[in-house]
Enzyme design. Sequence first.
Site, PDB file in Angstrom:
ATOM      1  N   CYS A 113       0.836  -1.202   0.000  1.00  0.00           N
ATOM      2  CA  CYS A 113       0.000   0.000   0.000  1.00  0.00           C
ATOM      3  C   CYS A 113       0.871   1.252   0.000  1.00  0.00           C
ATOM      4  O   CYS A 113       1.466   1.592  -1.016  1.00  0.00           O
ATOM      5  CB  CYS A 113      -0.987  -0.037   1.166  1.00  0.00           C
ATOM      6  SG  CYS A 113      -2.379   1.100   0.956  1.00  0.00           S
TER       7      CYS A 113
ATOM      8  N   HIS B   4      -3.547  -5.396   0.644  1.00  0.00           N
ATOM      9  CA  HIS B   4      -2.964  -5.747   1.937  1.00  0.00           C
ATOM     10  C   HIS B   4      -2.980  -7.263   2.156  1.00  0.00           C
ATOM     11  O   HIS B   4      -3.858  -7.794   2.840  1.00  0.00           O
ATOM     12  CB  HIS B   4      -3.730  -5.056   3.060  1.00  0.00           C
ATOM     13  CG  HIS B   4      -3.437  -3.599   3.199  1.00  0.00           C
ATOM     14  ND1 HIS B   4      -2.503  -3.111   4.088  1.00  0.00           N
ATOM     15  CD2 HIS B   4      -3.929  -2.526   2.534  1.00  0.00           C
ATOM     16  CE1 HIS B   4      -2.445  -1.786   3.980  1.00  0.00           C
ATOM     17  NE2 HIS B   4      -3.304  -1.410   3.031  1.00  0.00           N
TER      18      HIS B   4
ATOM     19  N   GLU C  97      -1.297  -8.974   4.124  1.00  0.00           N
ATOM     20  CA  GLU C  97      -1.126  -9.345   5.537  1.00  0.00           C
ATOM     21  C   GLU C  97      -2.454  -9.583   6.236  1.00  0.00           C
ATOM     22  O   GLU C  97      -2.492 -10.225   7.295  1.00  0.00           O
ATOM     23  CB  GLU C  97      -0.300  -8.280   6.269  1.00  0.00           C
ATOM     24  CG  GLU C  97      -1.025  -7.001   6.619  1.00  0.00           C
ATOM     25  CD  GLU C  97      -1.112  -6.008   5.463  1.00  0.00           C
ATOM     26  OE1 GLU C  97      -1.583  -4.872   5.702  1.00  0.00           O
ATOM     27  OE2 GLU C  97      -0.732  -6.358   4.318  1.00  0.00           O
TER      28      GLU C  97
END
Length: 245
Positions: free
Chosen positions: A107, A212, A214
């Site tokens: 990002c 994202h 994660e």
Amino acid sequence: MREPVIGVVDLGSDPFRRYMKNKYLAALRAAGAQPLPLGWAADPQAAAAAMARCSGLLLPGGADLAPALYGQAPRPKCGKPCPGRDTAEPLLFAAARAQGKPVLGVCRGCQLLNAVLGGTLYQDLSELPAAHLRHMDFFGRAKHVHTVTLAPGSRLAACREQGAGVQGVNSMHHQALHTAAPGLAVTALSEDGVIEALEASAGPFCVGVQWHPEHLFHRDPFALAIFRAFVQAAQGAPCPPRAAN
């Protein structure tokens, strides 16, 4: 083979930033790495010393970049920057590149590596009239909210069992990449034409993704594979010295 040490730029200490930081740390551990939170380097020497302890660098998400990093003046919809990170991250990125270490940008991190290498950003997606998808969806962070098309032959396509093609992602950004920096190839586009990923055309692993992973790695094999590809690249990078016993 010992776990590679991956430096992760620190996000800060308030509860929200700790929550976000822990997502990156968990993803790296799941991919077989030992994460090392890095402070905000204030000069090239400090950045070089920090990166000498690591086999790779992860540039996480966060506040909007200062527009000066990509040659613009702030416009009304640009968010408040983080001066400490805006100083430290270009230094850490330069040190990682100089030492031949792989880099993964997520990002803001994707936007940072593009800006540092000479690319530009849209300060807000309202500057891109064709962007009509829900690109800012914090509450949908653990699910796919739109799709991207991965370029054939890219590192990201190699992370996907089906190879190049359409892949679901999450999305939490109001800014976006405008022009890609020299030496970076666009390797993913959203349905509405927003640049969603960049990769270095040559040299060590250097990949930036606008989404994202994660927040998805525990349920999405593609998201975990991105971290694994990064960690595998770090295993082949110049090794930092072992700490003294």
